[in-house]
Every structure is written in C-alpha cells, then in structure tokens.
Design a protein around this motif. Structure first.
Motif, mmCIF file in Angstrom:
data_model
loop_
_atom_site.group_PDB
_atom_site.id
_atom_site.type_symbol
_atom_site.label_atom_id
_atom_site.label_comp_id
_atom_site.label_asym_id
_atom_site.label_seq_id
_atom_site.Cartn_x
_atom_site.Cartn_y
_atom_site.Cartn_z
ATOM 1 N N LYS A 21 1.941 0.384 1.102
ATOM 2 C CA LYS A 21 0.657 1.086 1.028
ATOM 3 C C LYS A 21 -0.283 0.519 -0.032
ATOM 4 O O LYS A 21 -1.503 0.554 0.145
ATOM 5 C CB LYS A 21 0.882 2.573 0.755
ATOM 6 N N GLN A 22 0.258 -0.015 -1.142
ATOM 7 C CA GLN A 22 -0.622 -0.507 -2.204
ATOM 8 C C GLN A 22 -1.457 -1.704 -1.770
ATOM 9 O O GLN A 22 -2.457 -2.023 -2.412
ATOM 10 C CB GLN A 22 0.174 -0.855 -3.466
ATOM 11 N N PHE A 23 -1.052 -2.369 -0.687
ATOM 12 C CA PHE A 23 -1.795 -3.536 -0.216
ATOM 13 C C PHE A 23 -2.683 -3.222 0.991
ATOM 14 O O PHE A 23 -3.385 -4.103 1.480
ATOM 15 C CB PHE A 23 -0.818 -4.652 0.159
ATOM 16 N N THR A 24 -2.634 -1.992 1.486
ATOM 17 C CA THR A 24 -3.429 -1.621 2.658
ATOM 18 C C THR A 24 -4.700 -0.900 2.210
ATOM 19 O O THR A 24 -4.803 -0.414 1.087
ATOM 20 C CB THR A 24 -2.632 -0.715 3.607
ATOM 21 N N ARG A 25 -5.661 -0.821 3.130
ATOM 22 C CA ARG A 25 -6.939 -0.169 2.822
ATOM 23 C C ARG A 25 -6.954 1.235 3.420
ATOM 24 O O ARG A 25 -7.784 1.559 4.260
ATOM 25 C CB ARG A 25 -8.091 -1.028 3.338
ATOM 26 N N LEU A 26 -6.039 2.060 2.951
ATOM 27 C CA LEU A 26 -5.918 3.414 3.465
ATOM 28 C C LEU A 26 -7.037 4.317 2.968
ATOM 29 O O LEU A 26 -7.482 5.220 3.674
ATOM 30 C CB LEU A 26 -4.572 4.020 3.047
ATOM 31 N N VAL A 27 -7.488 4.093 1.750
ATOM 32 C CA VAL A 27 -8.472 4.977 1.126
ATOM 33 C C VAL A 27 -9.859 4.348 1.140
ATOM 34 O O VAL A 27 -10.839 4.972 1.539
ATOM 35 C CB VAL A 27 -8.045 5.332 -0.310
ATOM 36 N N ASP A 110 -0.594 1.928 -6.745
ATOM 37 C CA ASP A 110 -0.982 2.685 -5.558
ATOM 38 C C ASP A 110 -1.709 3.986 -5.860
ATOM 39 O O ASP A 110 -1.825 4.856 -4.998
ATOM 40 C CB ASP A 110 0.251 2.976 -4.699
ATOM 41 N N HIS A 111 -2.239 4.148 -7.070
ATOM 42 C CA HIS A 111 -2.927 5.382 -7.423
ATOM 43 C C HIS A 111 -4.430 5.261 -7.189
ATOM 44 O O HIS A 111 -5.000 4.170 -7.260
ATOM 45 C CB HIS A 111 -2.663 5.753 -8.875
ATOM 46 N N VAL A 112 -5.061 6.401 -6.936
ATOM 47 C CA VAL A 112 -6.507 6.472 -6.739
ATOM 48 C C VAL A 112 -7.111 7.245 -7.908
ATOM 49 O O VAL A 112 -6.683 8.368 -8.198
ATOM 50 C CB VAL A 112 -6.852 7.167 -5.411
ATOM 51 N N ILE A 113 -8.078 6.627 -8.573
ATOM 52 C CA ILE A 113 -8.769 7.250 -9.703
ATOM 53 C C ILE A 113 -10.262 7.258 -9.403
ATOM 54 O O ILE A 113 -10.832 6.234 -9.035
ATOM 55 C CB ILE A 113 -8.480 6.496 -11.013
ATOM 56 N N GLY A 114 -10.886 8.427 -9.562
ATOM 57 C CA GLY A 114 -12.271 8.571 -9.160
ATOM 58 C C GLY A 114 -13.298 8.108 -10.163
ATOM 59 O O GLY A 114 -14.451 7.896 -9.811
ATOM 60 N N ASP A 115 -12.913 7.940 -11.444
ATOM 61 C CA ASP A 115 -13.886 7.636 -12.495
ATOM 62 C C ASP A 115 -13.313 6.550 -13.399
ATOM 63 O O ASP A 115 -12.527 6.838 -14.307
ATOM 64 C CB ASP A 115 -14.189 8.906 -13.291
ATOM 65 N N THR A 116 -13.714 5.303 -13.160
ATOM 66 C CA THR A 116 -13.170 4.197 -13.944
ATOM 67 C C THR A 116 -13.568 4.291 -15.408
ATOM 68 O O THR A 116 -12.758 3.991 -16.299
ATOM 69 C CB THR A 116 -13.637 2.846 -13.350
ATOM 70 N N LYS A 117 -14.798 4.692 -15.702
ATOM 71 C CA LYS A 117 -15.225 4.810 -17.105
ATOM 72 C C LYS A 117 -14.378 5.818 -17.854
ATOM 73 O O LYS A 117 -13.975 5.578 -19.006
ATOM 74 C CB LYS A 117 -16.703 5.193 -17.162
#
Length: 466
Positions: A21-27, A110-117
């Motif tokens: 999953k970490q290499f796919t464009r799921l999100v 494989d984590h999703v973070i909404g705010d890079t700053k």
C-alpha cells in the motif's frame, strides 16, 4: 529513517506483497504515501538526508519512487522482515556512524498527515526532548474512541521539552469501552513515530534487547554495497529476534517521553480508514476510478483499470475492483480483509500476493491472457532499461513492438525493432531486450510452449544484480 517494509494486506486487493500500500496511490492521485512521507522530510533547516529501510524485493520500487518525488536518500535493504525493533536498531547504528549523538526520527511510509507545517514543527519540538536524552514519540490527540490504535497514557510534564510529558505507560489496542475510558483520561493515540539520540537508543537496546542490537550491528558492519543500495548481511540480520520496538524498548525504558500533537493523521490501515481520509460527496461516498452509484451512501467504491464498477442501494460498504480481483465488505468488517488474504494464501490463490501487473527494475509486465501452452503479456521498458540476458527451455516468444524502439539480442545477433515490427525468439535462444530510446518502449509478448511459468528463466547476465 523511513521504515518501508510492510505488506498492507488489510488493503487487498489494491495492496499486495508485490506492490504494498505504501507504493500505491490509494489516497492521493499524484503520489504514493511513501513519496509524500519522503517529501515531508526535505526541509533542510530541520532534516538531514533521509534514509529508507525496506525489503530487498522492493528496492527498485523505492529507488524509482524517490526519483519521481525528487528526493535523494540512502536505501538500506533488509534481507527479511524482523519487525520494528531490528529496524530501529539498524537506524540507530546507521546514524551513530555519522554522529553518535545525532537525533534520529523514525517514520512509517504509509501514514497520511494533513498538515506538513504542523508535522515539521512537532518534529522540531520533540527533537528538544530527544537531545535531552529522552526517547520521544508523537502522541496524536484522538478524534474518536478508536479500537484500531494503541494508546499512550501521559505522566508528568517534561521540563526539558515544552509541551511534552513523560510516558506513564503504553496501552495495547483496547475494546470500545476501554477506548472511551482512555480518551476520558486524556490518553493519546500511539503514532509509532519516535525521536531519539542514536547513542541513547543503542544504550536502551543494550539494556533491554541486546540480541536485537547485536544482530543489527553485525548486519550493518557486514553490509555490502549493491548498485545504489546497502544490503544488510542476511546471516547476521536473520539472528535478530522478531519483536516490536514498543515491546523491546518503549514499554521498558525509563526515558520515554510524548509530545501531544493535533494535526490530522491516519495510518490508513483498513479500507474504512481510507474512506475516512478521502474526499466524499453529499451522500458520504468516496468514489475513485470509473464508478457510478445509485441510492448508495457512506461507502467507498474504488475501481482500478478500464472496467466500470457500479453499486446500487447499499450503505456503509467497501467495494474494490482490480483487473483480477473484487472485494466487497462492510466498512465495519474491513479489518478482517487480512484474514481473508490468509485464506487465499492457504488455498494457493496467486492473486493473494501478486498483481496482474508486476513491476521490475526495468519497467513492468502485465498478463493479458493465459491458456494451455500459451500466455500473452504487455511489457513496458523504461528508457535505458535492460532485461537480463536469458533463455527458456520450454517456450518460444514473439515480440511485437507497439511503441518506441527495441534493441533485441538473439544469440550473436543484435537487431533494432521499430513500431509495428516483430521478432521471433526460438526455444533455447539466448536473448535480451533493451530500450535504447528516450520514450517508454511498449510491446506485446506471445509465449508458446509446454510451460510458461516465470521460473523458466535462466539468467546469464543482469545489470540489476538479480
């Protein structure tokens, strides 16, 4: 250090052993979560050059995706998966080689973070505690009483790091009632992100998991350079006990600290979690690909390939279609997909682990059709890509070029094959395919013979060291 070795079977059929999953464009439709993670640590004022620890089989995918993302990184290869304790030990040893007191940050790919700053600011803040000798973790302020995550109960304030706390204890994934009680007590989700000085982690491993540290040190010291990769020694690394860093160190150390953070975060571990982070329409549906729905709400419908996926009259479901597999489940039971994959493996379904499209260091191939004594594939070779010099004992091959130009070696002969031209490779002939052009080479391969399996390949020479 980006840990990039998981298989993500809960997100089958999009995520499989051959393309986790970490290499796919799921999100995101623009980048994989691995690429987004790598880009997140490119702020030169905060981060040094990143390193990636991945399984040997994924090395060329990692290298290609880093190149696409414009990120330069060291790539270390695990010969086998030994869980997170061994991975963290390698990270500490790798960092200590450059600076024994250097601060290491462990990230999942494989984590999703909404705010890079906000993430970068949290990393800088937690690094203060790490420099003071604590093993810091980022604790996520919970948005709901989730049973999918472990929790951290915070203790007293940590004077050396403003806004941080000592860790009272780590709590395993609770049931619903336990999750509600933990949130009421102010507990945090355990993100799995750790920051520590290399020498501090090495000392804690020596005290609590010496076998893990010994194996990691030996594997790193005996590592071999392979192209742009560093291969950890297989014999040494295989001696590392298979255990998590939470159990090996974090639950035992007296130096654990936590920094609460409130940016949006998900480990997208299930299809339900994917639904939660995707944009949704007015009916609460997250729709990806060629999809149409009617009287459907609060559902995820994900379609890959050219087929149309349609759903009528359902609520709170997940429907995923790929060219060779279909998954239908309720969102509530999407965490059980991992058990389903285990069943598929036990019954020898090749779709359990292998996609129809298989990626290789030179590009990819995709099966179009297969039957008794024949197989048809579509093959793409990247510019300058070169397949191994090889031969087959049980099949002949016909190649038809549909895009680009192919340089084909047949025994002692080298020929150029252009679009709408074909070449025949007899059984037993020594052959190789190269893309000498500046655009991707695409061709159709027709195999004919008594056996067309992938193991009927005798490699004589390979620039990728396979």
């Amino acid at each position: 250090m980006i840990l990039c070795g998981g298989s993500g079977t809960r997100l089958w059929p999009s995520s499989r052993e051959s393309m986790p999953k970490q290499f796919t464009r799921l999100v995101s439709e623009q980048a994989s979560t691995f690429q987004e993670t790598a880009r997140r640590v490119t702020d030169g004022a905060t981060f040094a050059k990143p390193a990636v620890l991945t399984h040997s089989d994924a090395r060329f995918i990692v290298a290609e995706q880093l190149s696409e993302a414009g990120v330069k990184a060291d790539i270390l290869l695990e010969p086998e998966r030994r869980d997170s304790a061994a991975a963290v030990a390698v990270a500490a040893v790798h960092a200590a080689k450059h600076d024994p007191q250097g601060v290491v940050m462990i990230l999942a790919a494989d984590h999703v973070i909404g705010d890079t700053k906000a993430f970068v600011a949290a990393a800088r803040a937690a690094a203060i505690g790490a420099k003071a000798g604590y093993i810091m973790t980022l604790g996520i302020e919970p948005s709901a009483p989730s049973t999918a995550y472990g929790y951290i109960r915070r203790g007293s304030t940590l004077g050396e790091a403003p806004g941080a706390y000592t860790v009272e204890r780590f709590v395993e994934k609770p049931d619903q009632g336990g999750a509600e009680r933990l949130i009421a007590e102010g507990a945090l989700w355990n993100s799995g992100y750790f920051l520590f000085r290399a020498d501090v982690m090495i000392a804690e491993l020596e005290a609590h998991a010496p076998d893990v540290l010994r194996a990691a040190k030996a594997a790193y010291e005996e590592a071999q350079r392979d192209l742009d990769f560093v291969r950890l020694d297989a014999a040494a690394f295989g001696l590392a006990p298979k255990t998590s860093i939470d159990y090996a160190v974090m639950e035992r150390t007296a130096h654990a600290g936590v920094l609460p953070v409130s940016f949006s975060w998900s480990d997208v571990g299930t299809w339900d979690a994917v639904w939660q982070v995707l944009p949704r329409d007015g009916s609460g549906n997250a729709l990806r690909g060629r999809v149409e729905v009617l009287d459907t709400e609060n559902s995820l419908v994900h379609s890959e390939g050219e087929q149309v996926t349609t759903v009528v009259g359902l609520s709170d479901v997940v429907v995923v279609t790929t060219p060779d597999a279909v998954l239908v489940t309720s969102k509530a039971n999407s965490g059980s997909v991992k058990d389903l994959v285990s069943t598929l493996r036990a019954k020898s379904y090749p779709e359990a682990d292998a996609h129809r499209r298989m990626y290789r260091p030179w590009g990819w191939y995709q099966r179009i059709d297969i039957g008794e004594r024949f197989q048809v594939k579509r093959i793409m070779v990247t510019p300058a890509g070169r397949l191994s010099l090889q031969k087959h004992f049980h099949r002949a091959e016909h190649w038809v070029v549909v895009k680009g130009t192919a340089e084909v070696t047949i025994n002692d002969r080298v020929v150029l094959v252009h679009e709408n031209e074909a070449v025949y490779l007899p059984i037993g002939s020594m052959h190789r395919l190269t893309n000498p052009g500046k655009i991707p080479l695409e061709l159709i391969e027709v195999q004919v013979g008594s056996y067309t399996g992938e193991d009927d390949i005798i490699r004589v020479e390979d620039i990728y060291g396979r």
